[in-house]
Write a protein that holds these residues in place. Structure first.
Motif, PDB file in Angstrom:
ATOM      1  N   LEU A  26      54.269  52.631  32.807  1.00 40.81           N
ATOM      2  CA  LEU A  26      54.114  51.259  33.251  1.00 40.81           C
ATOM      3  C   LEU A  26      52.674  50.919  33.571  1.00 40.81           C
ATOM      4  O   LEU A  26      51.743  51.734  34.202  1.00 40.81           O
ATOM      5  CB  LEU A  26      54.519  50.881  34.543  1.00 40.81           C
ATOM      6  CG  LEU A  26      56.204  50.461  34.618  1.00 40.81           C
ATOM      7  CD1 LEU A  26      56.806  50.362  35.948  1.00 40.81           C
ATOM      8  CD2 LEU A  26      56.601  49.164  33.856  1.00 40.81           C
ATOM      9  N   VAL A  46      48.898  55.992  34.942  1.00 39.77           N
ATOM     10  CA  VAL A  46      49.551  57.162  35.492  1.00 39.77           C
ATOM     11  C   VAL A  46      51.126  57.088  35.207  1.00 39.77           C
ATOM     12  O   VAL A  46      51.836  55.909  35.179  1.00 39.77           O
ATOM     13  CB  VAL A  46      49.516  57.007  37.209  1.00 39.77           C
ATOM     14  CG1 VAL A  46      50.089  57.982  37.981  1.00 39.77           C
ATOM     15  CG2 VAL A  46      47.934  56.845  37.464  1.00 39.77           C
ATOM     16  N   THR A  96      55.130  59.470  34.940  1.00 38.34           N
ATOM     17  CA  THR A  96      55.613  60.764  35.665  1.00 38.34           C
ATOM     18  C   THR A  96      55.453  61.668  34.710  1.00 38.34           C
ATOM     19  O   THR A  96      55.747  61.931  33.446  1.00 38.34           O
ATOM     20  CB  THR A  96      57.064  60.253  35.938  1.00 38.34           C
ATOM     21  OG1 THR A  96      57.351  59.071  36.573  1.00 38.34           O
ATOM     22  CG2 THR A  96      57.845  61.501  36.561  1.00 38.34           C
ATOM     23  N   ASP A  97      55.096  63.001  35.195  1.00 33.30           N
ATOM     24  CA  ASP A  97      54.940  64.192  34.333  1.00 33.30           C
ATOM     25  C   ASP A  97      56.176  65.022  34.075  1.00 33.30           C
ATOM     26  O   ASP A  97      57.479  64.470  34.871  1.00 33.30           O
ATOM     27  CB  ASP A  97      53.780  65.161  34.850  1.00 33.30           C
ATOM     28  CG  ASP A  97      53.940  65.688  36.261  1.00 33.30           C
ATOM     29  OD1 ASP A  97      54.989  65.859  36.723  1.00 33.30           O
ATOM     30  OD2 ASP A  97      52.931  66.039  36.997  1.00 33.30           O
ATOM     31  N   TYR A 101      57.416  67.238  35.616  1.00 33.33           N
ATOM     32  CA  TYR A 101      57.971  67.894  36.976  1.00 33.33           C
ATOM     33  C   TYR A 101      58.271  66.748  37.771  1.00 33.33           C
ATOM     34  O   TYR A 101      58.683  66.982  38.972  1.00 33.33           O
ATOM     35  CB  TYR A 101      57.004  68.912  37.520  1.00 33.33           C
ATOM     36  CG  TYR A 101      56.874  70.350  36.965  1.00 33.33           C
ATOM     37  CD1 TYR A 101      57.791  71.221  36.995  1.00 33.33           C
ATOM     38  CD2 TYR A 101      55.729  70.409  36.051  1.00 33.33           C
ATOM     39  CE1 TYR A 101      57.572  72.374  36.439  1.00 33.33           C
ATOM     40  CE2 TYR A 101      55.472  71.699  35.442  1.00 33.33           C
ATOM     41  CZ  TYR A 101      56.495  72.714  35.598  1.00 33.33           C
ATOM     42  OH  TYR A 101      56.532  73.935  35.089  1.00 33.33           O
ATOM     43  N   GLY A 102      58.177  65.518  37.601  1.00 31.72           N
ATOM     44  CA  GLY A 102      58.230  64.379  38.171  1.00 31.72           C
ATOM     45  C   GLY A 102      57.320  63.987  39.019  1.00 31.72           C
ATOM     46  O   GLY A 102      57.198  62.996  40.004  1.00 31.72           O
ATOM     47  N   GLY A 103      56.086  64.631  38.925  1.00 29.25           N
ATOM     48  CA  GLY A 103      54.880  64.256  39.640  1.00 29.25           C
ATOM     49  C   GLY A 103      54.121  63.184  38.906  1.00 29.25           C
ATOM     50  O   GLY A 103      54.804  62.613  37.853  1.00 29.25           O
ATOM     51  N   LEU A 104      52.699  62.688  39.499  1.00 28.44           N
ATOM     52  CA  LEU A 104      52.231  61.869  39.024  1.00 28.44           C
ATOM     53  C   LEU A 104      51.198  62.301  37.949  1.00 28.44           C
ATOM     54  O   LEU A 104      50.572  63.228  38.252  1.00 28.44           O
ATOM     55  CB  LEU A 104      51.413  61.184  39.897  1.00 28.44           C
ATOM     56  CG  LEU A 104      52.372  60.272  40.907  1.00 28.44           C
ATOM     57  CD1 LEU A 104      51.436  59.429  41.849  1.00 28.44           C
ATOM     58  CD2 LEU A 104      53.282  59.077  40.125  1.00 28.44           C
ATOM     59  N   GLY A 105      51.143  61.825  36.562  1.00 26.01           N
ATOM     60  CA  GLY A 105      50.399  62.263  35.711  1.00 26.01           C
ATOM     61  C   GLY A 105      49.121  61.395  35.273  1.00 26.01           C
ATOM     62  O   GLY A 105      49.800  60.429  34.404  1.00 26.01           O
ATOM     63  N   PRO A 106      47.822  61.450  35.933  1.00 27.27           N
ATOM     64  CA  PRO A 106      46.993  60.211  35.325  1.00 27.27           C
ATOM     65  C   PRO A 106      46.398  60.954  33.947  1.00 27.27           C
ATOM     66  O   PRO A 106      46.450  61.898  33.465  1.00 27.27           O
ATOM     67  CB  PRO A 106      46.155  60.667  36.422  1.00 27.27           C
ATOM     68  CG  PRO A 106      46.033  62.018  36.783  1.00 27.27           C
ATOM     69  CD  PRO A 106      47.543  62.449  36.587  1.00 27.27           C
ATOM     70  N   GLN A 108      48.489  65.454  30.269  1.00 28.82           N
ATOM     71  CA  GLN A 108      48.662  64.500  31.194  1.00 28.82           C
ATOM     72  C   GLN A 108      50.041  64.629  31.816  1.00 28.82           C
ATOM     73  O   GLN A 108      50.428  64.198  32.895  1.00 28.82           O
ATOM     74  CB  GLN A 108      48.707  62.909  30.645  1.00 28.82           C
ATOM     75  CG  GLN A 108      48.953  61.814  31.274  1.00 28.82           C
ATOM     76  CD  GLN A 108      48.892  60.447  30.814  1.00 28.82           C
ATOM     77  OE1 GLN A 108      48.535  60.484  29.625  1.00 28.82           O
ATOM     78  NE2 GLN A 108      49.305  59.483  31.507  1.00 28.82           N
ATOM     79  N   LEU A 109      51.088  65.007  30.980  1.00 27.26           N
ATOM     80  CA  LEU A 109      52.489  64.974  31.207  1.00 27.26           C
ATOM     81  C   LEU A 109      52.881  66.545  31.689  1.00 27.26           C
ATOM     82  O   LEU A 109      53.995  66.746  31.845  1.00 27.26           O
ATOM     83  CB  LEU A 109      53.276  64.723  29.963  1.00 27.26           C
ATOM     84  CG  LEU A 109      53.035  63.287  29.447  1.00 27.26           C
ATOM     85  CD1 LEU A 109      53.544  63.007  28.199  1.00 27.26           C
ATOM     86  CD2 LEU A 109      53.543  62.223  30.336  1.00 27.26           C
ATOM     87  N   TYR A 110      51.832  67.274  31.612  1.00 29.25           N
ATOM     88  CA  TYR A 110      52.223  68.649  32.433  1.00 29.25           C
ATOM     89  C   TYR A 110      53.201  69.146  31.352  1.00 29.25           C
ATOM     90  O   TYR A 110      54.177  69.915  31.807  1.00 29.25           O
ATOM     91  CB  TYR A 110      52.554  68.692  33.597  1.00 29.25           C
ATOM     92  CG  TYR A 110      52.292  69.851  34.741  1.00 29.25           C
ATOM     93  CD1 TYR A 110      52.003  70.996  34.184  1.00 29.25           C
ATOM     94  CD2 TYR A 110      52.515  69.501  35.832  1.00 29.25           C
ATOM     95  CE1 TYR A 110      51.823  72.049  35.073  1.00 29.25           C
ATOM     96  CE2 TYR A 110      52.085  70.486  36.942  1.00 29.25           C
ATOM     97  CZ  TYR A 110      51.637  71.567  36.527  1.00 29.25           C
ATOM     98  OH  TYR A 110      51.435  72.673  37.558  1.00 29.25           O
TER      99      TYR A 110
END
Lengths: 243, 411
Positions: free
Chosen positions: B106, B170, B172-173, B175-180, B211-213
């Motif tokens: 988004l 930003v 979701t990476d 792992y479900g965390g935030l990926g800026p 960014q997406l880990y």
């Protein structure tokens, strides 16, 4: 000789009556009071366990004033190092140092788990007393514990139902089960360890377990905690967040 | 030869009726010509865009994704992607290999959010696959090692950004965390494909992975095959064997025909042509049957006379079929000229479906170009001639069944 049984009865009544007089609301008030602190500073380790056995570790440092202001910074791992969160009342901002950008966490983002763990940003921003949004009902009691069911008709709360098992002696929540609409259990919060800090006992190891995904949990271990810290006035500002 | 001349003379006895029947045959033939050219143009356009932007000739995906229509979450992507790339590269018949990651995001603009689709890929590896350089109409394609982004022109307009601006996002990476991610806009893309121009952006694979880990991970690996579309199936089979031998049974190589529902849709589109041809044929058939039937009924005495003079039944049938054939040839010729003229004109100008295609998430360009060919003309000509012969067959058979004496007595 008859005086002894009478004294025993009176003693028993004097012990039992105050306990019975404790309503569910009073227990929640006591719990709020027990868990509330004016200010604190801590370092903690968060372990995020994913199904399949992957564990990720995040070391963090935080400053908190009441339930209104908080500033937290990741110390490790390198990928997250320097990332900071600022909470002011119900608002939450995150600062990404590598991009040198700040964003407010709002809308759908609030439902996301912090670092993909089981604590959501929504959980982080929750600041009002439980009794403000929930009706409390005592649903169980033993010699050492009391079980309270919290029910809310407020559509803005994250969990309409919360079942809290409280240790009567320490007034620490031993286990909380947060449920959604239809009383479907979503997550469980268990206090694994407590520690005495001066005249108060506080949980120092807490585990949040997902009840929707098997083998998924997040643990917070407080490594150091200091209560009653005075912070400079500008501690909980965006300037400090982006410093 | 005399019979043919006689058929020609008879056909000209009622010029208005001949014109009407010829017109019916002609319109049917013109419609069939155009429809054939249109369906061919449609399927070729959709296939070309699908292969270029989505599927490649072969796509390697996680086994779990093979039977799903919805995309897999990032954490279920392909691990050790470099190993998969080297296996694919060493498979005979494969010329280009490129991993990609598709991720929803988004994008914030003020207080509103714009849903978008990010595609992380290696622009240098995609030169003969997606050819991102060709999609960029303003600025340049992202480079492999920078935090560059090229985005659809409508998306850029919505975000109010252009070349040289920064795009912060930003998501979701894995792992479900935030990926800026902070990118610089280097290119604006204009493909004509609604969802690409409106909601897609392209970033370099390395930046996307960070960014997406997703270190050494991707969601798919797209391959180009030396023998083109026709060579995809056998090469995919060979690639699957190679992957299995290397112990990578967590992934599967799918030729373009087995990816999603598009191929099935295209097969359906190919059926539409013959169905329309059949319907048009039926309409034209009734007109031709009617004309020949009327002609036969009017000439019952004449047919009786011919029979009395010794004309055989077969000869009379040939005579009537010949008359229809004359009309059929004229109508078919007219229909071919009309159908090919319309198709060739539209092949040049195209048919613009922009309005209708705006919200359709198909890899399809909004302007369709009919693609007439020699085969189109041959098919339509055969259709027109067979149509008239079939239409004339029943009245001709009915005419010769009459006894000569009975035919001579009729008014």
């Amino acid at each position: 000789m008859k005086i002894i049984p009478i004294i025993l009865i009176l003693l028993t009544i004097s012990i039992i009556l105050p306990c019975q007089a404790q309503t569910a609301a009073e227990w929640i008030e006591k719990l709020d009071k027990q868990m509330f602190y004016q200010s604190a500073e801590y370092t903690a380790l968060m372990t995020v366990h994913s199904p399949g056995g992957t564990d990720r570790y995040f070391r963090m440092q935080g400053k908190v004033v009441g339930d209104q202001f908080a500033l937290m910074e990741y110390l490790d791992p390198p990928r997250q190092r320097g990332t900071r969160y600022l909470k002011r009342d119900d608002n939450l901002w995150i600062y990404f140092p590598r991009q040198d950008r700040t964003m407010q966490i709002q809308g759908h983002m609030l439902r996301k788990g912090v670092q993909g763990g089981d604590m959501s940003f929504e959980d982080m921003t929750e600041s009002s007393s439980l009794l403000e949004k929930y009706e409390a009902l005592l649903i169980g009691e033993t010699d050492t514990t009391v079980t309270i069911m919290l029910e809310s008709h407020d559509m803005t709360v994250s969990y309409p139902f919360r079942e809290i098992l409280i240790d009567k002696r320490t007034v620490i929540p031993i286990r909380i089960v947060n449920s959604g609409v239809g009383r479907m259990p979503i997550k469980e919060i268990i206090t694994l360890a407590t520690k005495r800090f001066g005249d108060r006992i506080y949980p120092v190891s807490t585990e949040i377990r997902s009840l929707l995904v098997k083998d998924k949990w997040t643990r917070f271990d407080i490594e150091e905690m200091k209560f009653g810290v005075n912070f400079p006035e500008d501690t909980f500002t965006k300037k400090m967040l982006e410093r | 030869m005399n019979l043919m001349r006689l058929s020609l003379r008879n056909a000209r006895r009622h010029p208005r009726r001949m014109l009407l029947t010829g017109l019916a045959v002609g319109i049917a033939v013109a419609a069939v010509t155009f429809m054939d050219a249109y369906v061919k143009g449609f399927t070729e356009s959709i296939l070309e865009t699908f292969v270029q932007l989505e599927a490649g000739h072969i796509k390697i995906v996680p086994l779990e994704a093979a039977d799903r229509s919805r995309p897999l979450p990032l954490e279920k992507g392909i691990k050790q992607i470099s190993e998969i790339v080297s296996i694919a590269k060493s498979t005979p018949g494969i010329t280009d290999v490129s991993p990609r990651i598709r991720f929803p995001v988004l994008l914030e603009r003020g207080s509103s959010s714009i849903p978008a689709l990010g595609i992380a890929l290696s622009p240098s590896r995609e030169k003969r696959l997606m050819s991102i350089d060709e999609l960029v109409t303003e600025g340049s394609a992202p480079s492999d090692s920078a935090w560059d982004v090229a985005l659809g022109f409508k998306l850029a307009e919505k975000l109010g950004i252009g070349i040289g601006d920064e795009l912060f996002m930003v998501t979701t990476d894995s792992y479900g965390g935030l990926g800026p991610g902070l990118y610089r806009v280097t290119g604006i893309i204009r493909t004509g494909v609604g969802y690409i121009d409106k909601k897609t952006f392209y970033v370099p694979l390395l930046a996307g992975q960070e960014q997406l880990y997703m270190d050494d991970m991707a969601m798919e690996v797209v391959c180009r095959v030396e023998d083109g579309l026709d060579g995809a199936k056998p090469v995919a089979e060979r690639l699957n064997e190679d992957l299995k031998k290397a112990g990578r049974s967590d992934v599967v190589a799918l030729p373009w025909q087995e990816q999603g529902t598009l191929y099935r849709m295209m097969a359906t589109a190919k059926i539409v042509g013959p169905v329309i041809m059949l319907l048009l044929g039926l309409i034209a058939l009734t007109t031709v049957v009617n004309t020949v039937l009327m002609s036969v009924m009017e000439r019952t005495r004449e047919i009786g006379m011919l029979r009395a003079l010794g004309f055989e039944r077969g000869t009379i049938v040939k005579l009537l079929l010949g008359e229809s054939l004359v009309i059929g040839i004229a109508g078919t010729f007219f229909g071919l000229v009309l159908g090919l003229a319309v198709s060739l004109l539209l092949q040049h100008t195209g048919i613009d479906f922009s309005g209708a295609m705006e919200n359709i998430e198909w890899p399809m360009k909004p302007i369709l170009y009919p693609d007439p060919s020699v085969m189109t003309a041959v098919k339509a000509a055969i259709f027109g001639l067979i149509l008239t012969l079939v239409a004339a067959w029943y009245p001709a058979r009915k005419a010769v069944k009459l006894a000569p004496a009975e035919a001579l007595r009729s008014n």
